[in-house]
Every structure is written in C-alpha cells, then in structure tokens.
Design a protein around this motif. Structure first.
Motif, PDB file in Angstrom:
ATOM      1  N   LEU A 117      23.459  69.765 -42.753  1.00  0.00           N
ATOM      2  CA  LEU A 117      22.083  69.743 -42.235  1.00  0.00           C
ATOM      3  C   LEU A 117      21.668  68.366 -41.729  1.00  0.00           C
ATOM      4  O   LEU A 117      20.559  68.205 -41.232  1.00  0.00           O
ATOM      5  CB  LEU A 117      21.118  70.179 -43.346  1.00  0.00           C
ATOM      6  CG  LEU A 117      21.244  71.631 -43.824  1.00  0.00           C
ATOM      7  CD1 LEU A 117      20.461  71.828 -45.115  1.00  0.00           C
ATOM      8  CD2 LEU A 117      20.739  72.592 -42.742  1.00  0.00           C
ATOM      9  N   ARG A 251      14.670  72.308 -42.889  1.00  0.00           N
ATOM     10  CA  ARG A 251      14.846  73.725 -42.550  1.00  0.00           C
ATOM     11  C   ARG A 251      14.865  74.646 -43.759  1.00  0.00           C
ATOM     12  O   ARG A 251      15.181  75.825 -43.646  1.00  0.00           O
ATOM     13  CB  ARG A 251      16.141  73.896 -41.746  1.00  0.00           C
ATOM     14  CG  ARG A 251      16.038  73.242 -40.368  1.00  0.00           C
ATOM     15  CD  ARG A 251      17.378  72.777 -39.826  1.00  0.00           C
ATOM     16  NE  ARG A 251      18.344  73.865 -39.694  1.00  0.00           N
ATOM     17  CZ  ARG A 251      19.623  73.671 -39.342  1.00  0.00           C
ATOM     18  NH1 ARG A 251      20.054  72.442 -39.124  1.00  0.00           N
ATOM     19  NH2 ARG A 251      20.441  74.688 -39.233  1.00  0.00           N
ATOM     20  N   GLY A 252      14.528  74.129 -44.942  1.00  0.00           N
ATOM     21  CA  GLY A 252      14.532  74.992 -46.111  1.00  0.00           C
ATOM     22  C   GLY A 252      14.647  74.210 -47.405  1.00  0.00           C
ATOM     23  O   GLY A 252      14.240  73.049 -47.491  1.00  0.00           O
ATOM     24  N   VAL A 272      19.875  78.871 -52.044  1.00  0.00           N
ATOM     25  CA  VAL A 272      19.714  78.301 -50.708  1.00  0.00           C
ATOM     26  C   VAL A 272      18.645  79.102 -49.981  1.00  0.00           C
ATOM     27  O   VAL A 272      18.806  80.306 -49.754  1.00  0.00           O
ATOM     28  CB  VAL A 272      21.037  78.343 -49.915  1.00  0.00           C
ATOM     29  CG1 VAL A 272      20.854  77.727 -48.530  1.00  0.00           C
ATOM     30  CG2 VAL A 272      22.139  77.626 -50.688  1.00  0.00           C
ATOM     31  N   SER A 274      16.575  79.421 -46.529  1.00  0.00           N
ATOM     32  CA  SER A 274      16.610  78.979 -45.130  1.00  0.00           C
ATOM     33  C   SER A 274      15.666  79.824 -44.299  1.00  0.00           C
ATOM     34  O   SER A 274      14.821  80.542 -44.845  1.00  0.00           O
ATOM     35  CB  SER A 274      18.044  79.048 -44.591  1.00  0.00           C
ATOM     36  OG  SER A 274      18.575  80.349 -44.749  1.00  0.00           O
ATOM     37  N   GLY A 275      15.815  79.764 -42.987  1.00  0.00           N
ATOM     38  CA  GLY A 275      14.872  80.423 -42.087  1.00  0.00           C
ATOM     39  C   GLY A 275      14.738  81.913 -42.328  1.00  0.00           C
ATOM     40  O   GLY A 275      15.614  82.558 -42.911  1.00  0.00           O
TER      41      GLY A 275
END
Length: 343
Positions: A117, A251-252, A272, A274-275
């Motif tokens: 990332l 992004r997360g 995890v 994320s989007g």
C-alpha cells in the motif's frame, strides 16, 4: 520449554541456570538436563554449549554482557536493559532480543500488505489498546513451580538502582511505574511500530489514571506520516489478556487482535478492511515464540540477522525514557538520570 522440546532437531538443552534451586531443578527435570547451576558465571565458565537463552525478567544488561564476553550467541527476553549505559557497555557479539510478536505470522502478513500500500507513508494512525490482567491469573493454568527459596529483596534493590540511573534517584513512584510499564509491556507495541513505521518521532502526551499501574495513555507523531496512540489498562480480574493494534491507512484498516501470549495454538487474528466494506480475516496457528526460536537458530547457524538486535532494543529504551520524561514534564515531577536529556 514445550517449544524447545518439540524442536529437538534444532536445539539441545545442555545446562540450566537459576538463582532458585527449586526452579533450576524443575526445569532440569522437565527437559532432562543434568547440569544445573545457581550462578550464571559458573555456567558460562564451564561451557559445553553454543548459545544462551536469557529468560528472566527485568534488565538483562549484565547477564548479556557476561554471555557475550564469554563468546556465546545470546537470545534475551525484552527489555534488553533499562538504561542506555547498560547497552553501551555490551561487547560485540551475536545478540538477538526477544520480541516474539514481530515473528507472529499475522504481523508478518500485515507488513506485506502495508508494503504493497506504500508502507509507512500511507499510514494515517496506529491505535493500540491493551487489556492486561494480572500475571498470576494469566499463568494459573500452567501450575508453574514457585521460587520461594530466594530472597528477592536484594534483586529489587539492584533493579531500583538501575532505574535510578535511568530516571534519577528522586524519581517519584508514579514516574517509576510509567517507565516499568513502558519497558515491560508497551515495548511490545513499540517493537511493532518499529516494523510498521519506525520508532516514534516523539512523545507529546502521557497520562495515567486508575491507580498504579492503572491505565496509561501515550501518543505522538510517527516518523514518516500520521500519529500513534497507545492505551494500556491493567485490569486485575479481566477475563483474558487482549491486545488490539489498528493500522489505519489511506484505503482501509489492518487490525491485529492478539490473545494471551501464553496459550498454545491461539492465533492472532488479522482483519483487513478495504474498499466497498470488504473484510478479510487471516489467522495462522504457528506459534510466534516458535518462529522466534527458529529465527534465533538461523541467526546462530546461518548468520540471518534477527528482527531486533542491539539497535532496535536501544531505540525502545530511548522511547520509554521519552515517555517517562514527558510524564514528568506534564506533572512537574523531578527527573534526572538519562531521561533528563529526553525532555
């Protein structure tokens, strides 16, 4: 001991040492080791081994110095020492400091994801919460032998003298408590910050409440981007140890939840986020302590550098002194020793 026993293809325990005859005999009996010592100097002088594991509590500065000077490779538990002077006094040699959470498979996976990332530059914040029951309650299931044949008063006095060199002889009990927690427990989180972002750039807030050790809050800027916060709570009767480390990035989120470290096959869980509300869980029952032992073997046998050596351990000592110094400034407490220069 269970991990050393199940990795006999890599490790042969040939001697044990403890100030307590009771504990030296208990460990020797369990591992089938005939050579048992009550003096580290005597064990090092007799030799017959390649490496030393130093698994006692408190500062390891002097025993590490003795073992390195005798030419042995050393794996010592955290913290390496309580003062910068102790580290400076160490001779050259093969030294690994035991921060087992750095070897946790969930942590290593989080490192890989974070690198993809953009690494430390992508981090907005690292937020840590530790719920810490008493050590006795965490280890009750193990039915450990107790060292009742050693007078602990001289040991406590010697350790207090080392802390005097770190904080000054007039350091208040509250200041000593903060420093003890920083180097005894929060150092694990400092070791994770070193892996994810590098050591904290500074400490700009420290607060305590709820008794001693009670609760401690530490925060400040990270070295590349974002900020960190650590909230550590001693909860005598809390059902089980729990530690959460959340890395919020552009992004997360990467969230690590660590169980009690003394339980076998209790995995750390990496979530995890994320989007589009996507959530993925990662867990692996490989023991962090076992992975750490394997890394020590690779270090001694093949020269593979450990994740924490002298420099990383010293960085944590410096950060702990910055924590103590910030607390002293906020509460107008006397501060001396090495920490005086950390203000």
């Amino acid at each position: 001991m269970p991990l050393l026993s199940r990795r006999r293809e890599l490790f042969e325990v040939t001697a044990v040492c403890d100030l307590s005859r009771t504990l030296a005999d208990a460990v020797g009996d369990r591992l089938g080791v005939a050579r048992r010592f009550l003096s580290l100097a005597d064990m090092l002088a007799e030799g017959g081994f390649d490496a030393v594991l130093l698994l006692s509590s408190g500062s390891h500065g002097e025993p590490v110095r003795q073992a390195l000077a005798a030419g042995y490779a050393v794996l010592c538990e955290k913290p390496l020492a309580l003062t910068e002077a102790e580290v400076a006094a160490l001779p050259e040699g093969r030294l690994m400091v035991g921060y087992m959470k750095q070897y946790d498979p969930a942590v290593r996976r989080a490192e890989e994801i974070l690198a993809g990332l953009g690494g430390a530059a992508a981090i907005r914040s690292v937020e840590v919460t530790v719920l810490h029951p008493s050590g006795e309650s965490q280890l009750a299931f193990a039915n450990l032998a107790q060292a009742r044949d050693v007078d602990a008063a001289p040991l406590r006095a010697a350790e207090a003298a080392i802390v005097d060199r770190a904080l000054g002889e007039g350091a208040a009990p509250a200041l000593r408590s903060v420093y003890a927690v920083a180097l005894g427990s929060i150092c694990h989180d400092l070791s994770l910050l070193r892996r994810f972002t590098g050591s904290p750039a500074a400490v700009d807030h420290v607060e305590t409440w709820g008794g001693s050790p009670g609760s401690i809050e530490v925060s400040g800027p990270l070295p590349v981007s974002g900020r960190y916060s650590v909230r550590w709570h001693y909860l005598e009767d809390y059902p089980a140890y729990r530690e959460t480390v959340a890395v919020h990035h552009d992004r997360g989120t990467l969230e690590l939840v660590f169980p009690a470290p003394y339980l076998m096959n209790a995995p750390t869980v990496l979530t995890v986020v994320s989007g589009a509300e996507s959530r993925t869980e990662y867990r692996d029952v490989t023991e962090a302590f076992e992975s750490q032992l394997l890394a020590f073997h690779a270090f001694v046998a093949d020269g593979v550098e450990p994740l924490t050596g002298r420099a990383g351990a010293l960085a944590d000592i410096v950060t702990a002194q910055r924590i103590a110094a910030r607390f002293a400034v906020q509460h107008d407490l006397d501060l001396g020793g090495e920490a005086r220069d950390r203000r």
